[in-house]
Write an enzyme that holds these catalytic residues in place. Sequence first.
Site, PDB file in Angstrom:
ATOM      1  N   ASP A   1       0.869  -1.178   0.000  1.00 27.20           N
ATOM      2  CA  ASP A   1       0.000   0.000   0.000  1.00 27.20           C
ATOM      3  C   ASP A   1       0.907   1.229   0.000  1.00 27.20           C
ATOM      4  O   ASP A   1       2.112   1.125   0.274  1.00 27.20           O
ATOM      5  CB  ASP A   1      -0.894  -0.026   1.238  1.00 27.20           C
ATOM      6  CG  ASP A   1      -1.834   1.164   1.313  1.00 27.20           C
ATOM      7  OD1 ASP A   1      -2.302   1.630   0.260  1.00 27.20           O
ATOM      8  OD2 ASP A   1      -2.078   1.644   2.429  1.00 27.20           O
TER       9      ASP A   1
ATOM     10  N   ASP B   1      -0.010   5.028   1.178  1.00 28.98           N
ATOM     11  CA  ASP B   1      -0.133   5.941   2.315  1.00 28.98           C
ATOM     12  C   ASP B   1      -0.102   5.172   3.623  1.00 28.98           C
ATOM     13  O   ASP B   1      -0.817   4.187   3.806  1.00 28.98           O
ATOM     14  CB  ASP B   1      -1.433   6.752   2.207  1.00 28.98           C
ATOM     15  CG  ASP B   1      -1.415   7.698   1.025  1.00 28.98           C
ATOM     16  OD1 ASP B   1      -0.503   8.536   0.954  1.00 28.98           O
ATOM     17  OD2 ASP B   1      -2.307   7.589   0.163  1.00 28.98           O
TER      18      ASP B   1
END
Length: 238
Positions: free
Chosen positions: A25, A27
């Site tokens: 991922d 953020d």
Amino acid sequence: MKSEVIRYLEKHGFERFEPKAVLFDMDGVLYDSMPRHAIAWQRSMKLFGIDMTEQDAYLTEGARGIDTIRLMVKRQQGKEISLERAQEMYDEKTRQFHQMGEAPLMPGIMDLLGHISRQGLTVGVVTGSGQRPLINRLLTDFGDFLDAGHIVTAYDVSRGKPAPDPYLMGMQKAGTQPWQTVVVENAPLGVSAGVASRAFTIAVNTGPLPDEALTSRGADLLERHMTDLRDTWDTLFK
């Protein structure tokens, strides 16, 4: 073999675990950006009469921005809005976020990527964002480990996290099967997506949510910081 891997194999009925790709991922995993995103969500949604809290921002992290907006509008105003209207609202959130400047890299991430690269594993990124400046920054900051062909954005799938589609697309781009794939996530919806894709899913709790918010989604392994994952990586995946 670590007990977490044994449980993973038993859970999915796989005969072997042979990591060939690691899908991150963005953020809260690659960048320490979630505090700024939370502020941008609160400020921007307030302009449209939506009360979005910091916890809302973390709980919906990883979903496509337009999906989060449509959910919040439906929940608070009782109406459906078009994708076009949701995109307009998301554009304001994007503007607010970029006003705060660039978020720093997550501590330990470059060392971790170095470990992974030396093992010959493919690195991919699977993000609910579709903001072109952020995608371009990925290639600038992590160009030694990542190329554009291994990035999945909000606009590559019609169903975002927690559906497995983004990580299935990441596997497609990496040319791997679930038992050859590791997912690294920090958000409940992202963990759900990784688990649903049947990849080995590592939750790293870099935000304010309780650990249970991630483990309850079925994470195969929980770490508290990216530096912890860096320090244990070689023992997990030799």
